[in-house]
Scaffold this motif. Structure first.
Motif, PDB file in Angstrom:
ATOM      1  N   PHE A 192       0.840  -1.191   0.000  1.00  0.00           N
ATOM      2  CA  PHE A 192       0.000   0.000   0.000  1.00  0.00           C
ATOM      3  C   PHE A 192       0.879   1.246   0.000  1.00  0.00           C
ATOM      4  O   PHE A 192       1.884   1.313   0.706  1.00  0.00           O
ATOM      5  CB  PHE A 192      -0.905   0.005   1.235  1.00  0.00           C
ATOM      6  N   SER A 193       0.474   2.231  -0.760  1.00  0.00           N
ATOM      7  CA  SER A 193       1.264   3.458  -0.842  1.00  0.00           C
ATOM      8  C   SER A 193       0.783   4.536   0.118  1.00  0.00           C
ATOM      9  O   SER A 193       1.526   5.462   0.443  1.00  0.00           O
ATOM     10  CB  SER A 193       1.220   4.003  -2.276  1.00  0.00           C
ATOM     11  N   SER A 194      -0.462   4.428   0.577  1.00  0.00           N
ATOM     12  CA  SER A 194      -1.013   5.429   1.495  1.00  0.00           C
ATOM     13  C   SER A 194      -2.281   4.869   2.131  1.00  0.00           C
ATOM     14  O   SER A 194      -2.774   3.794   1.743  1.00  0.00           O
ATOM     15  CB  SER A 194      -1.335   6.724   0.747  1.00  0.00           C
ATOM     16  N   ILE A 195      -2.821   5.620   3.087  1.00  0.00           N
ATOM     17  CA  ILE A 195      -4.081   5.211   3.723  1.00  0.00           C
ATOM     18  C   ILE A 195      -5.208   5.228   2.697  1.00  0.00           C
ATOM     19  O   ILE A 195      -6.052   4.319   2.663  1.00  0.00           O
ATOM     20  CB  ILE A 195      -4.401   6.148   4.908  1.00  0.00           C
ATOM     21  N   GLU A 196      -5.206   6.243   1.842  1.00  0.00           N
ATOM     22  CA  GLU A 196      -6.245   6.331   0.803  1.00  0.00           C
ATOM     23  C   GLU A 196      -6.144   5.153  -0.160  1.00  0.00           C
ATOM     24  O   GLU A 196      -7.162   4.635  -0.645  1.00  0.00           O
ATOM     25  CB  GLU A 196      -6.112   7.648   0.039  1.00  0.00           C
ATOM     26  N   ASP A 197      -4.917   4.715  -0.425  1.00  0.00           N
ATOM     27  CA  ASP A 197      -4.708   3.570  -1.314  1.00  0.00           C
ATOM     28  C   ASP A 197      -5.305   2.302  -0.710  1.00  0.00           C
ATOM     29  O   ASP A 197      -5.872   1.474  -1.414  1.00  0.00           O
ATOM     30  CB  ASP A 197      -3.212   3.383  -1.577  1.00  0.00           C
ATOM     31  N   VAL A 198      -5.181   2.158   0.608  1.00  0.00           N
ATOM     32  CA  VAL A 198      -5.783   1.004   1.291  1.00  0.00           C
ATOM     33  C   VAL A 198      -7.293   1.006   1.098  1.00  0.00           C
ATOM     34  O   VAL A 198      -7.904  -0.010   0.741  1.00  0.00           O
ATOM     35  CB  VAL A 198      -5.445   1.016   2.793  1.00  0.00           C
ATOM     36  N   ILE A 199      -7.904   2.161   1.332  1.00  0.00           N
ATOM     37  CA  ILE A 199      -9.365   2.275   1.211  1.00  0.00           C
ATOM     38  C   ILE A 199      -9.816   1.935  -0.205  1.00  0.00           C
ATOM     39  O   ILE A 199     -10.776   1.178  -0.410  1.00  0.00           O
ATOM     40  CB  ILE A 199      -9.822   3.697   1.602  1.00  0.00           C
ATOM     41  N   GLU A 200      -9.103   2.464  -1.198  1.00  0.00           N
ATOM     42  CA  GLU A 200      -9.498   2.248  -2.587  1.00  0.00           C
ATOM     43  C   GLU A 200      -9.318   0.795  -3.016  1.00  0.00           C
ATOM     44  O   GLU A 200     -10.196   0.206  -3.664  1.00  0.00           O
ATOM     45  CB  GLU A 200      -8.670   3.160  -3.499  1.00  0.00           C
ATOM     46  N   ARG A 201      -8.190   0.190  -2.628  1.00  0.00           N
ATOM     47  CA  ARG A 201      -7.919  -1.181  -3.075  1.00  0.00           C
ATOM     48  C   ARG A 201      -8.816  -2.184  -2.377  1.00  0.00           C
ATOM     49  O   ARG A 201      -9.207  -3.197  -2.979  1.00  0.00           O
ATOM     50  CB  ARG A 201      -6.441  -1.505  -2.865  1.00  0.00           C
ATOM     51  N   LEU A 202      -9.182  -1.928  -1.127  1.00  0.00           N
ATOM     52  CA  LEU A 202     -10.124  -2.812  -0.453  1.00  0.00           C
ATOM     53  C   LEU A 202     -11.534  -2.628  -1.005  1.00  0.00           C
ATOM     54  O   LEU A 202     -12.302  -3.591  -1.089  1.00  0.00           O
ATOM     55  CB  LEU A 202     -10.097  -2.582   1.058  1.00  0.00           C
ATOM     56  N   ALA A 203     -11.858  -1.400  -1.401  1.00  0.00           N
ATOM     57  CA  ALA A 203     -13.168  -1.157  -2.022  1.00  0.00           C
ATOM     58  C   ALA A 203     -13.273  -1.907  -3.347  1.00  0.00           C
ATOM     59  O   ALA A 203     -14.347  -2.430  -3.692  1.00  0.00           O
ATOM     60  CB  ALA A 203     -13.379   0.341  -2.236  1.00  0.00           C
ATOM     61  N   ASP A 204     -12.164  -1.992  -4.083  1.00  0.00           N
ATOM     62  CA  ASP A 204     -12.155  -2.760  -5.334  1.00  0.00           C
ATOM     63  C   ASP A 204     -12.421  -4.239  -5.082  1.00  0.00           C
ATOM     64  O   ASP A 204     -12.873  -4.952  -5.985  1.00  0.00           O
ATOM     65  CB  ASP A 204     -10.808  -2.596  -6.044  1.00  0.00           C
ATOM     66  N   CYS A 205     -12.119  -4.688  -3.855  1.00  0.00           N
ATOM     67  CA  CYS A 205     -12.364  -6.090  -3.480  1.00  0.00           C
ATOM     68  C   CYS A 205     -13.685  -6.245  -2.725  1.00  0.00           C
ATOM     69  O   CYS A 205     -13.893  -7.243  -2.026  1.00  0.00           O
ATOM     70  CB  CYS A 205     -11.205  -6.610  -2.624  1.00  0.00           C
ATOM     71  N   ARG A 206     -14.537  -5.215  -2.822  1.00  0.00           N
ATOM     72  CA  ARG A 206     -15.876  -5.247  -2.215  1.00  0.00           C
ATOM     73  C   ARG A 206     -15.824  -5.333  -0.699  1.00  0.00           C
ATOM     74  O   ARG A 206     -16.593  -6.046  -0.068  1.00  0.00           O
ATOM     75  CB  ARG A 206     -16.707  -6.404  -2.790  1.00  0.00           C
ATOM     76  N   TYR A 207     -14.908  -4.564  -0.113  1.00  0.00           N
ATOM     77  CA  TYR A 207     -14.837  -4.468   1.353  1.00  0.00           C
ATOM     78  C   TYR A 207     -14.889  -2.987   1.719  1.00  0.00           C
ATOM     79  O   TYR A 207     -14.040  -2.209   1.297  1.00  0.00           O
ATOM     80  CB  TYR A 207     -13.552  -5.089   1.890  1.00  0.00           C
TER      81      TYR A 207
ATOM     82  N   VAL B 266      -9.290 -10.178   2.307  1.00  0.00           N
ATOM     83  CA  VAL B 266      -9.350  -9.087   1.347  1.00  0.00           C
ATOM     84  C   VAL B 266      -7.978  -8.427   1.186  1.00  0.00           C
ATOM     85  O   VAL B 266      -7.603  -8.027   0.076  1.00  0.00           O
ATOM     86  CB  VAL B 266     -10.418  -8.062   1.777  1.00  0.00           C
ATOM     87  N   VAL B 267      -7.228  -8.311   2.288  1.00  0.00           N
ATOM     88  CA  VAL B 267      -5.883  -7.734   2.198  1.00  0.00           C
ATOM     89  C   VAL B 267      -5.005  -8.581   1.275  1.00  0.00           C
ATOM     90  O   VAL B 267      -4.269  -8.055   0.435  1.00  0.00           O
ATOM     91  CB  VAL B 267      -5.248  -7.621   3.601  1.00  0.00           C
ATOM     92  N   SER B 268      -5.070  -9.916   1.430  1.00  0.00           N
ATOM     93  CA  SER B 268      -4.271 -10.784   0.567  1.00  0.00           C
ATOM     94  C   SER B 268      -4.696 -10.644  -0.894  1.00  0.00           C
ATOM     95  O   SER B 268      -3.855 -10.648  -1.801  1.00  0.00           O
ATOM     96  CB  SER B 268      -4.403 -12.246   1.018  1.00  0.00           C
ATOM     97  N   GLU B 269      -6.005 -10.495  -1.121  1.00  0.00           N
ATOM     98  CA  GLU B 269      -6.495 -10.329  -2.488  1.00  0.00           C
ATOM     99  C   GLU B 269      -6.054  -8.993  -3.064  1.00  0.00           C
ATOM    100  O   GLU B 269      -5.620  -8.906  -4.223  1.00  0.00           O
ATOM    101  CB  GLU B 269      -8.023 -10.426  -2.509  1.00  0.00           C
ATOM    102  N   ALA B 270      -6.142  -7.928  -2.264  1.00  0.00           N
ATOM    103  CA  ALA B 270      -5.795  -6.594  -2.734  1.00  0.00           C
ATOM    104  C   ALA B 270      -4.318  -6.481  -3.079  1.00  0.00           C
ATOM    105  O   ALA B 270      -3.943  -5.777  -4.019  1.00  0.00           O
ATOM    106  CB  ALA B 270      -6.176  -5.554  -1.680  1.00  0.00           C
ATOM    107  N   LEU B 271      -3.469  -7.169  -2.316  1.00  0.00           N
ATOM    108  CA  LEU B 271      -2.024  -7.102  -2.536  1.00  0.00           C
ATOM    109  C   LEU B 271      -1.517  -8.191  -3.477  1.00  0.00           C
ATOM    110  O   LEU B 271      -0.349  -8.174  -3.873  1.00  0.00           O
ATOM    111  CB  LEU B 271      -1.294  -7.196  -1.195  1.00  0.00           C
ATOM    112  N   GLY B 272      -2.375  -9.152  -3.795  1.00  0.00           N
ATOM    113  CA  GLY B 272      -1.943 -10.255  -4.654  1.00  0.00           C
ATOM    114  C   GLY B 272      -1.035 -11.225  -3.930  1.00  0.00           C
ATOM    115  O   GLY B 272      -0.220 -11.904  -4.562  1.00  0.00           O
ATOM    116  N   PHE B 273      -1.156 -11.317  -2.603  1.00  0.00           N
ATOM    117  CA  PHE B 273      -0.337 -12.219  -1.801  1.00  0.00           C
ATOM    118  C   PHE B 273      -1.111 -13.508  -1.519  1.00  0.00           C
ATOM    119  O   PHE B 273      -2.345 -13.520  -1.497  1.00  0.00           O
ATOM    120  CB  PHE B 273       0.043 -11.581  -0.456  1.00  0.00           C
ATOM    121  N   ASP B 274      -0.362 -14.596  -1.275  1.00  0.00           N
ATOM    122  CA  ASP B 274      -0.997 -15.845  -0.853  1.00  0.00           C
ATOM    123  C   ASP B 274      -1.509 -15.691   0.569  1.00  0.00           C
ATOM    124  O   ASP B 274      -0.876 -15.037   1.408  1.00  0.00           O
ATOM    125  CB  ASP B 274       0.005 -16.997  -0.920  1.00  0.00           C
ATOM    126  N   LEU B 275      -2.647 -16.313   0.847  1.00  0.00           N
ATOM    127  CA  LEU B 275      -3.199 -16.321   2.201  1.00  0.00           C
ATOM    128  C   LEU B 275      -2.889 -17.665   2.847  1.00  0.00           C
ATOM    129  O   LEU B 275      -3.256 -18.714   2.325  1.00  0.00           O
ATOM    130  CB  LEU B 275      -4.709 -16.089   2.177  1.00  0.00           C
TER     131      LEU B 275
END
Length: 326
Positions: free
Chosen positions: A2-17, A53-62
């Motif tokens: 994540f690059s910023s707090i706003e980036d977290v909000i946007e990327r999690l929103a893209d994952c429907r969270y 959702v964090v793993s999905e947003a970052l493309g990391f394995d869960l």
């Protein structure tokens, strides 16, 4: 990352969270500081879902470790595949015979075999469990330690050692260090109090039940087919039920189950009959159902409760009971 707090909000929103700024702040700091996050709160408010959702947003394995009473180091870290070792021993028995051939004593034979320990005690015979999987992973992962409050205090103490520097000592092999430090998320339903030592190593986040406005937004996002007026009635009714002294109040996941149920049944609006017929979707104890039926009679008849966003007298939940960063 994540690059910023706003980036977290946007990327999690893209994952429907739907992510509040408090949650986003904790997640951003956790990734920057490489510190675990301990998420506490009632069951069903989205703690486990947040890690997914964090793993999905970052493309990391869960990688998930489900905790339970009696969980020990072997189940969480690694086990030796003794059956595989025995199979290899049987296959290589001729070679073992060659190794001990010509020895003049038992001690000499044992010493020769001991020199081959690295053959039978190596990575090929280790069965990695979630903790070791996250340490050995070649790429960064999200390690979810779910319902840590269900484990014993002894396992919690062991976990502190692993989380301190992400190294594991295997007596037969040596010390294994993490290739990539994972993002660690621990969840707790407050079945027992976590130790101060664990909390000191983590960023702490408390997620409570959402306000009516937030819950309505979640219902509309997760159940897009539901009629707007019905969604508002469902949320207002669930919010009212949570004010009753019940053994188990309905969570967000149960609100969504109820919304989906009513949509499948082609319900246009709530009434006494449909609520009584579907109460078992959101309430799990017969005593709770009866108490809720008694408490909600007047509410449902007055019913057709005003929309959540139109309820000007609706008081927001105490900010201290929402998502908190300590």
């Amino acid at each position: 990352m994540f690059s910023s707090i706003e980036d977290v909000i946007e990327r999690l929103a893209d994952c429907r969270y739907i992510c509040s700024r408090q949650i986003a702040t904790v997640l951003y700091l956790a990734t920057e500081l490489e510190k675990p996050v301990l998420i506490e709160g009632p069951a069903g408010v989205g703690k486990t879902e947040l890690a997914k959702v964090v793993s999905e947003a970052l493309g990391f394995d869960l990688i998930r470790l489900q905790c339970y009473e009696g969980l020990d180091e072997a189940k969480a870290l690694y086990e030796w595949e003794y059956a595989k070792q025995l199979l290899y021993t049987q296959i290589l028995k001729d070679k073992i015979g060659e190794i001990v051939a010509g020895t003049g004593s038992l001690d000499e034979a044992v010493n020769r075999i001991a020199n081959q320990d690295n053959v039978f005690f190596s990575d090929r015979f280790i069965l990695p469990r979630p903790l070791l999987q996250s340490i050995k992973a070649e790429r960064r992962s999200v390690l979810l330690i779910d319902e840590i409050d269900k484990s014993d205090s002894e396992f919690e103490a062991f976990l502190l050692e692993v989380l301190s520097d992400f190294t594991v000592s295997v007596p037969e092999i040596g010390t294994l260090r993490a290739n990539q430090v994972p993002i660690v998320v621990l969840t707790s339903n407050n079945a027992r109090e976590m130790s101060d030592a664990l909390k000191r190593r983590c960023l702490h986040l408390y997620i409570d039940f959402p306000s009516a406005e937030q819950e309505l937004e979640i219902v509309r996002l997760k159940v897009p087919d539901i009629q707007a007026s019905l969604a508002e009635q469902v949320v207002r009714t669930v919010q009212k039920i949570r004010e009753i002294d019940l053994k188990k109040v309905p969570s967000i996941s149960e609100t969504l189950d109820w919304a989906r149920t009513l949509t499948i049944l082609n319900v246009d609006e709530l009434d006494d009959q449909i609520v009584n017929d579907t109460f078992n979707v959101i309430l799990k104890y017969e005593g709770d159902i009866r108490k809720a039926q008694d408490e909600l009679k007047d509410f449902l008849r007055a019913g057709k409760a005003p929309a959540a966003e139109e309820g000007g007298e609706e008081q927001p939940q105490d900010a201290a009971k929402k998502d908190l960063l300590h």
